[in-house]
Design an enzyme around this catalytic site. Structure first.
Site, PDB file in Angstrom:
ATOM      1  CE  LYS A  38       0.667  -6.334  -3.105  1.00  7.51           C
ATOM      2  NZ  LYS A  38       0.995  -5.551  -4.311  1.00  7.51           N
ATOM      3  CE1 TYR A 274     -14.493   7.281  24.688  1.00  9.34           C
ATOM      4  CE2 TYR A 274     -14.080   5.669  22.966  1.00  9.34           C
ATOM      5  CZ  TYR A 274     -13.861   6.131  24.247  1.00  9.34           C
ATOM      6  OH  TYR A 274     -13.016   5.458  25.075  1.00  9.34           O
TER       7      TYR A 274
HETATM    8  C1  LIG Z   1       0.173  -5.979  -5.431  1.00 10.99           C
HETATM    9  C2  LIG Z   1       0.709  -6.204  -6.789  1.00 10.99           C
HETATM   10  C3  LIG Z   1       0.098  -7.132  -7.655  1.00 10.99           C
HETATM   11  C4  LIG Z   1      -1.205  -7.824  -7.339  1.00 10.99           C
HETATM   12  O1  LIG Z   1      -2.297  -6.947  -7.597  1.00 10.99           O
HETATM   13  P1  LIG Z   1      -3.811  -7.467  -7.480  1.00 10.99           P
HETATM   14  O2  LIG Z   1      -4.620  -6.337  -7.997  1.00 10.99           O
HETATM   15  O3  LIG Z   1      -4.052  -7.731  -6.030  1.00 10.99           O
HETATM   16  O4  LIG Z   1      -3.904  -8.693  -8.277  1.00 10.99           O
HETATM   17  C5  LIG Z   1       0.732  -7.396  -8.868  1.00 10.99           C
HETATM   18  N1  LIG Z   1       1.877  -6.758  -9.213  1.00 10.99           N
HETATM   19  C6  LIG Z   1       2.456  -5.826  -8.422  1.00 10.99           C
HETATM   20  C7  LIG Z   1       3.702  -5.156  -8.872  1.00 10.99           C
HETATM   21  C8  LIG Z   1       1.894  -5.517  -7.191  1.00 10.99           C
HETATM   22  O5  LIG Z   1       2.472  -4.580  -6.428  1.00 10.99           O
END
Ligand SMILES: *Cc1c(COP(=O)(O)O)cnc(C)c1O
Length: 386
Positions: A38, A274
């Site tokens: 993701k 700035y």
């Molecule tokens: C993002 C996510 C993961 C992965 O988590 P990490 O800490 O990056 O390994 C796993 N399960 C769900 C439901 C997530 O939203």
């Protein structure tokens, strides 16, 4: 387009593959390994990372949205893809069209998926999210059993699995909360198993769970951050060492680069940027970098971080601007326009890690890499394996 770039990321696809294989080595069959790609693969580039992980033997992918599923299918990826995040009812037809699987916790969404699947003569596998203490998505056991019944009664959908998510596994070395979540989940699995023939695919482990708790791997692990070579936290690293995972080497895959836009000298007393938040105490040579907070270089790094120029640290002077940042190169006389600068990653003997940037910006490594702007090119690089 890429020719005109002023900043870019180089992503070591061999490191991605090696990290995935290191996680796989902790599992035992038939546990499926489903890297979470993701958020533009945590900033590493969705398709680039997807190719690297398929090459390293990923079984499934996890994504957050139907939009990411669509992009992967349009790029030709055919492996199972589980959508972990919210699927608005209006996205159900695309979920079906792109042959996704979804985590569900809502009857209206299930009905929308069922209706969309019926139209196409498809059957969409669903995973119910069980509430075990994170209080984000998730249903209590009774609600989950009801939703399970609804799925059984609906055409176009079938219950494939159950999942839950740890709230407090990476933020601590005290895993009692996570242990309680695991036992709540296991009770739910037993209740569901009592009413059915085939076993459900169960999943609880993110990176920290995958790294620390092989006994909790269940049917499918969902590692995100670790597949990119980053530890979920110091606490997870410490916990892993305490359980003897000394051999486990994760390799960070991402290097973020730019080039010097201009070098100039300012006199003692000159204010920089700035708000005049930095004032030179002596004659100072500044390099101007064509990168700013628009690109994801956090404004919280102002006057704190350093970048790498000619293998040396060059500290930030003044505030990070929207599209520019000033650094001190007084001690690097050879620095000139066009020279390569490393914002994140290794140059020579020096490294700026995502963790170091996160500390400066008061956040976590996850946010540092995911916020590198999507418009910045990600270029695949190969490294020789060490
Ligand atoms: C993002 C996510 C993961 C992965 O988590 P990490 O800490 O990056 O390994 C796993 N399960 C769900 C439901 C997530 O939203």
């Amino acid at each position: 387009m890429t020719e005109l770039r002023r900043t870019w990321c180089e992503v070591d696809v061999d490191a991605l593959g090696q990290n995935l294989r290191a996680l796989r080595a902790l599992t035992s069959p038939p546990t499926l390994v489903a890297p979470v790609i993701k958020s533009n693969a945590y900033g590493h580039g969705l398709l680039l990372a997807a190719h690297a992980f398929v090459g390293a033997g990923a079984d499934w992918f996890c994504v957050d949205s139907v939009h990411e599923l669509e992009e992967l299918r349009q790029a030709g990826f055919s492996l199972p893809i589980l959508v972990l995040g919210h699927v608005p009812p209006a996205h159900a037809p695309a979920l079906v069209e792109y042959q996704g699987r979804a985590v569900v916790y809502d009857a209206e969404v299930v009905d929308a998926i069922s209706a969309a699947a019926l139209l196409r003569g498809a059957v969409v596998p669903l995973h119910i999210k069980i509430e075990t203490g994170t209080h984000r998505q998730g249903l209590t056991l009774d609600e989950a059993l009801q939703l399970g019944d609804r799925i059984e009664r609906s055409a176009g959908v079938k219950l494939e699995g159950l999942s839950t998510h740890f709230a407090n596994v990476e933020d601590t070395t005290d895993h009692s909360f996570a242990r309680r979540q695991l036992s709540v989940f296991e009770v739910a699995l037993e209740r569901f198993a009592a009413n059915r023939q085939e076993t459900l695919l169960s999943s609880i482990c993110n990176s920290a769970g995958s790294l620390l708790w092989p006994h909790a791997h269940h049917g499918l692990i969902r590692p995100g951050i670790a597949t990119y070579g980053l530890w979920p936290s110091k606490e997870t690293y410490l916990s892993a060492m305490l359980v003897g995972r000394h051999e486990l080497a994760l390799r960070p895959a991402l290097t973020w680069k730019t080039q010097i836009a201009q070098v100039k000298s300012v006199t003692a007393g000159a204010a920089v940027g700035y708000g005049c938040s930095f004032r030179a105490t002596t004659e100072t040579r500044l390099a101007i970098l064509p990168v700013g907070y628009y690109d994801g270089y956090d404004r919280g790094l102002s006057n704190l971080a350093h970048v790498l120029v000619h293998g040396q640290r060059a500290p930030l002077r003044g505030r990070v601007c929207m599209n520019m940042t000033m650094v001190d190169v007084t001690h690097i006389p050879a620095a000139k326009m066009g020279d390569e600068v490393v914002l994140l990653g290794v140059q020579g003997e020096e490294r700026v890690s995502a963790e170091q940037l996160a500390e400066w910006a008061s956040t976590i490594n996850y946010e540092i890499t995911t916020r590198i702007h999507e418009s910045i090119p990600r270029i695949a690089r190969r490294s020789s394996l060490v």
